[in-house]
Design a protein around this motif. Sequence first.
Motif, short mmCIF file in Angstrom:
data_model
loop_
_atom_site.label_atom_id
_atom_site.label_comp_id
_atom_site.label_asym_id
_atom_site.label_seq_id
_atom_site.Cartn_x
_atom_site.Cartn_y
_atom_site.Cartn_z
N THR A 1 -3.69 -1.86 -1.46
CA THR A 1 -2.76 -0.92 -2.08
C THR A 1 -1.40 -1.52 -2.39
OG1 THR A 1 -2.08 -0.10 0.10
CG2 THR A 1 -3.89 1.06 -1.00
N ARG B 1 -4.46 2.79 -8.12
CA ARG B 1 -3.81 3.19 -6.87
C ARG B 1 -3.46 4.67 -6.92
NH1 ARG B 1 1.48 2.91 -4.38
NH2 ARG B 1 1.37 1.98 -2.30
N SER C 1 -7.39 2.53 -3.65
CA SER C 1 -7.48 1.89 -4.96
C SER C 1 -8.91 1.42 -5.14
CB SER C 1 -6.51 0.71 -5.06
OG SER C 1 -7.05 -0.45 -4.47
#
Length: 278
Positions: free
Chosen positions: A228, A207, A216
């Motif tokens: 995320t 992330r 991500s």
Amino acid sequence: MNRRAQPWLGTMVEITADCEHAVLSAAFDAVADVHRLMSFHDSASDIARFNQAPAGACVPVHTHTWQVLQLAAQVQTASDSMFNIACAPRLVDNGCLPAPAATAAMPVYSPAMAVFRCEDDGMVRKLSDGWIDVGGIAKGYAVDLAVASLQAAGVRAGCVNAGGDLRVFGPRDWPVTIRDPRQPQSPHTQLLLRDEALATSATYFSRRPHHGNITSALLDGRDGMAMTGTSSVSIRAPQCASADALTKVIMACGAPQHPALASWQASAFIICTSPDLA
């Protein structure tokens, strides 16, 4: 017990087993085969050759690659495309994969577009322009292949762990620690596994900001958007390949009782964080 580790598949693969080093080496060779056949980056791999092929082509691939693609297609169907290996263009666009060298313009990802179909005799039909990446399932398959190698050599008990995607076998319990997704260097809980696989997915290592947004390496195949959230998902199943793929399904839907789990005799649990930042 002997224990060895080698870097493969973008992570460290650790094998622990009651056997000679030659048997461990053969198991690592099985993992290396998956790395060689299914790398997104290696222009000689089956995956790269498929991505380079024009739409309509029928591409011959190794049996291992064919089996991974067949399982990927089955999980995609069972999850209504939450798991979709055709997300590769989005991963490249997000900076999570490097663009293949000497290739045409990057294809546009369309969630509803069929990109491949497994045919008979180890052939894969390229149905439309697109790229695939099996990073969300190949580690689990490599773990299963290494376990099969150990068992074929008569090993009674062992553990193969590819960066947290693992499988244990034999007449003993293996303690396995699950990371705390809020502090991934710290343990959250410990499980005892016996003759089963466990895979975990989370965004704590991938992330990051990207062009003003958060991205991500985990994508929801229904729309290609990066996942995320800060929770983690773990799947227990008989096989590591299916556990590996199903973590992405549960990450996308957030439902630990999703019906796709039953198809692979799997169960899921989510370690939630509060608040779960998006």
